[in-house]
Design a protein around this motif. Structure first.
Motif, PDB file in Angstrom:
ATOM      1  N   TYR A 283      12.112   9.910  -1.244  1.00 35.61           N
ATOM      2  CA  TYR A 283      12.499  10.659  -2.442  1.00 35.61           C
ATOM      3  C   TYR A 283      13.956  10.400  -2.841  1.00 35.61           C
ATOM      4  N   HIS A 284      14.704   9.716  -2.007  1.00 39.82           N
ATOM      5  CA  HIS A 284      16.086   9.376  -2.356  1.00 39.82           C
ATOM      6  C   HIS A 284      16.179   8.006  -3.036  1.00 39.82           C
ATOM      7  N   SER A 285      15.055   7.415  -3.384  1.00 40.44           N
ATOM      8  CA  SER A 285      15.063   6.114  -4.081  1.00 40.44           C
ATOM      9  C   SER A 285      15.878   6.214  -5.359  1.00 40.44           C
ATOM     10  N   ALA A 286      16.641   5.175  -5.645  1.00 41.15           N
ATOM     11  CA  ALA A 286      17.568   5.215  -6.786  1.00 41.15           C
ATOM     12  C   ALA A 286      16.871   5.023  -8.113  1.00 41.15           C
ATOM     13  N   THR A 287      15.811   4.192  -8.166  1.00 44.32           N
ATOM     14  CA  THR A 287      15.137   3.888  -9.419  1.00 44.32           C
ATOM     15  C   THR A 287      13.627   4.016  -9.248  1.00 44.32           C
ATOM     16  N   ARG A 288      12.937   4.014 -10.367  1.00 42.82           N
ATOM     17  CA  ARG A 288      11.475   4.090 -10.319  1.00 42.82           C
ATOM     18  C   ARG A 288      10.891   2.832  -9.681  1.00 42.82           C
ATOM     19  N   THR A 289      11.459   1.680  -9.977  1.00 43.29           N
ATOM     20  CA  THR A 289      10.955   0.428  -9.396  1.00 43.29           C
ATOM     21  C   THR A 289      11.100   0.442  -7.880  1.00 43.29           C
ATOM     22  N   GLU A 290      12.263   0.884  -7.416  1.00 41.40           N
ATOM     23  CA  GLU A 290      12.475   0.988  -5.973  1.00 41.40           C
ATOM     24  C   GLU A 290      11.515   1.987  -5.350  1.00 41.40           C
ATOM     25  N   ALA A 291      11.262   3.101  -6.051  1.00 37.13           N
ATOM     26  CA  ALA A 291      10.351   4.118  -5.537  1.00 37.13           C
ATOM     27  C   ALA A 291       8.922   3.581  -5.461  1.00 37.13           C
ATOM     28  N   GLU A 292       8.507   2.817  -6.466  1.00 39.92           N
ATOM     29  CA  GLU A 292       7.151   2.265  -6.459  1.00 39.92           C
ATOM     30  C   GLU A 292       6.963   1.303  -5.291  1.00 39.92           C
ATOM     31  N   GLN A 293       7.963   0.471  -5.057  1.00 37.98           N
ATOM     32  CA  GLN A 293       7.895  -0.455  -3.917  1.00 37.98           C
ATOM     33  C   GLN A 293       7.909   0.308  -2.593  1.00 37.98           C
ATOM     34  N   GLY A 294       8.729   1.352  -2.520  1.00 37.30           N
ATOM     35  CA  GLY A 294       8.816   2.138  -1.294  1.00 37.30           C
ATOM     36  C   GLY A 294       7.528   2.881  -0.989  1.00 37.30           C
ATOM     37  N   LEU A 295       6.853   3.399  -2.035  1.00 40.66           N
ATOM     38  CA  LEU A 295       5.595   4.101  -1.826  1.00 40.66           C
ATOM     39  C   LEU A 295       4.506   3.144  -1.345  1.00 40.66           C
ATOM     40  N   THR A 296       4.488   1.942  -1.905  1.00 40.14           N
ATOM     41  CA  THR A 296       3.525   0.932  -1.456  1.00 40.14           C
ATOM     42  C   THR A 296       3.760   0.572   0.008  1.00 40.14           C
ATOM     43  N   ALA A 297       5.033   0.427   0.393  1.00 41.28           N
ATOM     44  CA  ALA A 297       5.365   0.113   1.787  1.00 41.28           C
ATOM     45  C   ALA A 297       4.975   1.255   2.716  1.00 41.28           C
ATOM     46  N   TRP A 298       5.187   2.492   2.271  1.00 43.86           N
ATOM     47  CA  TRP A 298       4.828   3.651   3.098  1.00 43.86           C
ATOM     48  C   TRP A 298       3.314   3.713   3.308  1.00 43.86           C
ATOM     49  N   GLU A 299       2.564   3.443   2.249  1.00 43.52           N
ATOM     50  CA  GLU A 299       1.103   3.454   2.368  1.00 43.52           C
ATOM     51  C   GLU A 299       0.621   2.361   3.330  1.00 43.52           C
ATOM     52  N   ALA A 300       1.282   1.194   3.290  1.00 45.88           N
ATOM     53  CA  ALA A 300       0.916   0.116   4.216  1.00 45.88           C
ATOM     54  C   ALA A 300       1.184   0.526   5.656  1.00 45.88           C
ATOM     55  N   LEU A 301       2.291   1.229   5.876  1.00 47.00           N
ATOM     56  CA  LEU A 301       2.621   1.717   7.220  1.00 47.00           C
ATOM     57  C   LEU A 301       1.579   2.722   7.699  1.00 47.00           C
ATOM     58  N   VAL A 302       1.103   3.566   6.814  1.00 47.37           N
ATOM     59  CA  VAL A 302       0.074   4.547   7.177  1.00 47.37           C
ATOM     60  C   VAL A 302      -1.228   3.833   7.531  1.00 47.37           C
ATOM     61  N   ARG A 303      -1.584   2.802   6.743  1.00 49.14           N
ATOM     62  CA  ARG A 303      -2.825   2.065   7.044  1.00 49.14           C
ATOM     63  C   ARG A 303      -2.737   1.362   8.398  1.00 49.14           C
ATOM     64  N   GLU A 304      -1.535   0.936   8.730  1.00 53.47           N
ATOM     65  CA  GLU A 304      -1.360   0.181   9.971  1.00 53.47           C
ATOM     66  C   GLU A 304      -1.396   1.078  11.201  1.00 53.47           C
ATOM     67  N   GLN A 305      -0.691   2.217  11.148  1.00 56.12           N
ATOM     68  CA  GLN A 305      -0.572   3.024  12.357  1.00 56.12           C
ATOM     69  C   GLN A 305      -0.684   4.529  12.116  1.00 56.12           C
ATOM     70  N   GLY A 306      -0.924   4.907  10.858  1.00 65.65           N
ATOM     71  CA  GLY A 306      -0.924   6.333  10.554  1.00 65.65           C
ATOM     72  C   GLY A 306      -2.146   7.068  11.072  1.00 65.65           C
ATOM     73  N   PRO A 307      -1.987   8.307  11.504  1.00 64.86           N
ATOM     74  CA  PRO A 307      -3.121   9.136  11.901  1.00 64.86           C
ATOM     75  C   PRO A 307      -4.034   9.438  10.705  1.00 64.86           C
ATOM     76  N   ALA A 308      -5.245   9.872  10.992  1.00 66.95           N
ATOM     77  CA  ALA A 308      -6.247  10.110   9.947  1.00 66.95           C
ATOM     78  C   ALA A 308      -5.800  11.108   8.889  1.00 66.95           C
ATOM     79  N   PRO A 309      -5.140  12.223   9.232  1.00 62.61           N
ATOM     80  CA  PRO A 309      -4.716  13.164   8.183  1.00 62.61           C
ATOM     81  C   PRO A 309      -3.797  12.535   7.137  1.00 62.61           C
TER      82      PRO A 309
END
Length: 400
Positions: free
Chosen positions: A306-332
């Motif tokens: 949520y501290h991302s400076a721009t919308r573009t940076e936030a969109e890239q960061g959200l995609t990266a976070w989702e990839a991290l969840v798919r890789e090792q995130g718990p089911a919830p």
């Protein structure tokens, strides 16, 4: 020998004191209006001719914690021109009123932040009078003509009237910090009916809301130029809930019973707000539960996003976070993907319009205080009226 006495100003310059009496139970003051004549309501002629006088006992505000009664010498005049008999004007009390205007105003103000029953019992009057005084005071405050600027940023949030059964929706101007209205219900058509009546709806640029589909549909129909922003608090609440589901799914280690239960608030508190002692304690717990550690790291990563400076940076960061969840995130945490997909643009809109429903949530807490004071309101109109009155500083609930 003359008894010592204390002179107290009555505070009513329109009348003069004829006599007074104080007992253990009350204070009684005889008064009469200072005017020597009155205008005839039929022909307008001033007349000094008094036709008759009668005593009227009327309630006034307390003095020294005793009820005060004003015994008014109420005169009736006879017009010398047209012979009409008429009562003198009664500006302090009002026609056919048994209490002073200032006493009714006092009752109304007190009952705005206390229960009517409590105020009526304290003042020794009926509850019906208390309710009428509240209504009069509310009409006076809400009826003050204002010319507020058209709302630019709106906040929508629902609150429960009866938990799980009946909900209302509060619609507020976030920039001006005022309640615009309270809608009965939280369905699309109910919110839509209010939004259609907004003055200059084309000037609304941003609407902050929780992820409630009927709200979004109502805004898209009535405010096509407004950008919907998914509220940061509600989105983080979903992430926190996922973390808590991981915690409750774990089996405590032998000899560590209760450890997971006690660590709940440590897990949900932001890492930067933990004291060194509490942070060390949290790291000890996470070291014993690897799955919980992964979930906590994902939660902190989402907060940092949520501290991302721009919308573009936030969109890239959200995609990266989702990839991290798919890789090792718990089911919830994986269960959050449908919500993130459905509300993606509204979530990212925050980085173009950094508004939250913090003010709205604060108002909702005040609404809960109002509801608790009366153990709930059976009269929905009275309840919504009190909510609108929170815009006025002078009627905010008193601290306990």
């Amino acid at each position: 020998m003359q008894d010592d006495c204390i002179t107290i100003a009555l505070g009513l310059p329109e009348v003069r004191v004829v006599g007074e009496e104080e007992t253990e139970a009350e204070i009684s003051v005889e008064v009469s209006y200072r005017t020597e004549s009155a205008p005839c309501p039929r022909c307008g002629q001033q007349t000094p001719k008094v036709h008759s006088t009668r005593l009227q006992r009327k309630r006034d505000r307390r003095l020294w914690d005793k009820p005060v009664f004003l015994v008014l010498h109420k005169r009736r005049f006879r017009c010398l021109a047209c012979r009409k008999v008429f009562p003198e004007p009664d500006q302090l009390f009002g026609a056919r009123r048994r209490s002073s205007q200032r006493f009714r105003e006092h009752l109304g103000r007190e009952a705005l932040h206390q229960t009517v029953r409590h105020v009526a019992h304290k003042e020794g009057v009926g509850e019906a009078l208390g309710r009428r005084c509240v209504t009069e005071e509310a009409k006076q405050l809400l009826g003050v003509p204002e010319q507020p600027s058209p709302a630019r940023v709106l906040g929508l949030d629902e609150f429960s009237i009866r938990k799980g059964q009946v909900y209302d929706t509060a619609i507020m101007d976030i920039e001006e910090k005022r309640v615009l209205g309270v809608v009965s219900g939280h369905r699309q058509e109910e919110v839509q009916g209010f939004l259609e009546q907004l003055p200059e709806p084309e000037k609304v640029e941003v609407v902050v809301m929780d992820m409630h589909e009927p709200f979004r549909q109502a805004v898209e129909l009535c405010l096509p130029r407004a950008k919907v922003v998914a509220d940061k608090f509600h989105l983080l609440m979903h992430v926190h809930r996922a973390l808590d589901q991981v915690r409750t799914s774990l089996q405590p280690q032998r000899g560590k019973k209760g450890e997971l239960f006690r660590s709940r608030y440590l897990l949900l508190t932001g890492a930067e707000r933990l004291t060194p002692e509490r942070y060390t304690r949290l790291m000890d717990v996470l070291g014993r539960y690897p799955l919980l550690r992964r979930a906590w790291v994902l939660k902190e990563a989402f907060r940092a996003w949520y501290h991302s400076a721009t919308r573009t940076e936030a969109e890239q960061g959200l995609t990266a976070w989702e990839a991290l969840v798919r890789e090792q995130g718990p089911a919830p945490f994986r269960a959050l993907f449908p919500m993130l997909r459905t509300w993606r643009q509204e979530i990212l809109n925050y980085f173009d319009h950094r508004y939250t429903n913090g003010f709205v949530e604060g108002k909702n807490n005040r609404i809960k205080v109002i509801k608790r004071m009366a153990y709930g309101y059976r009269n929905s109109h009275s309840f919504r009226q009190r909510i609108l009155l929170t815009n006025h500083k002078e009627v905010r609930p008193k601290a306990a």
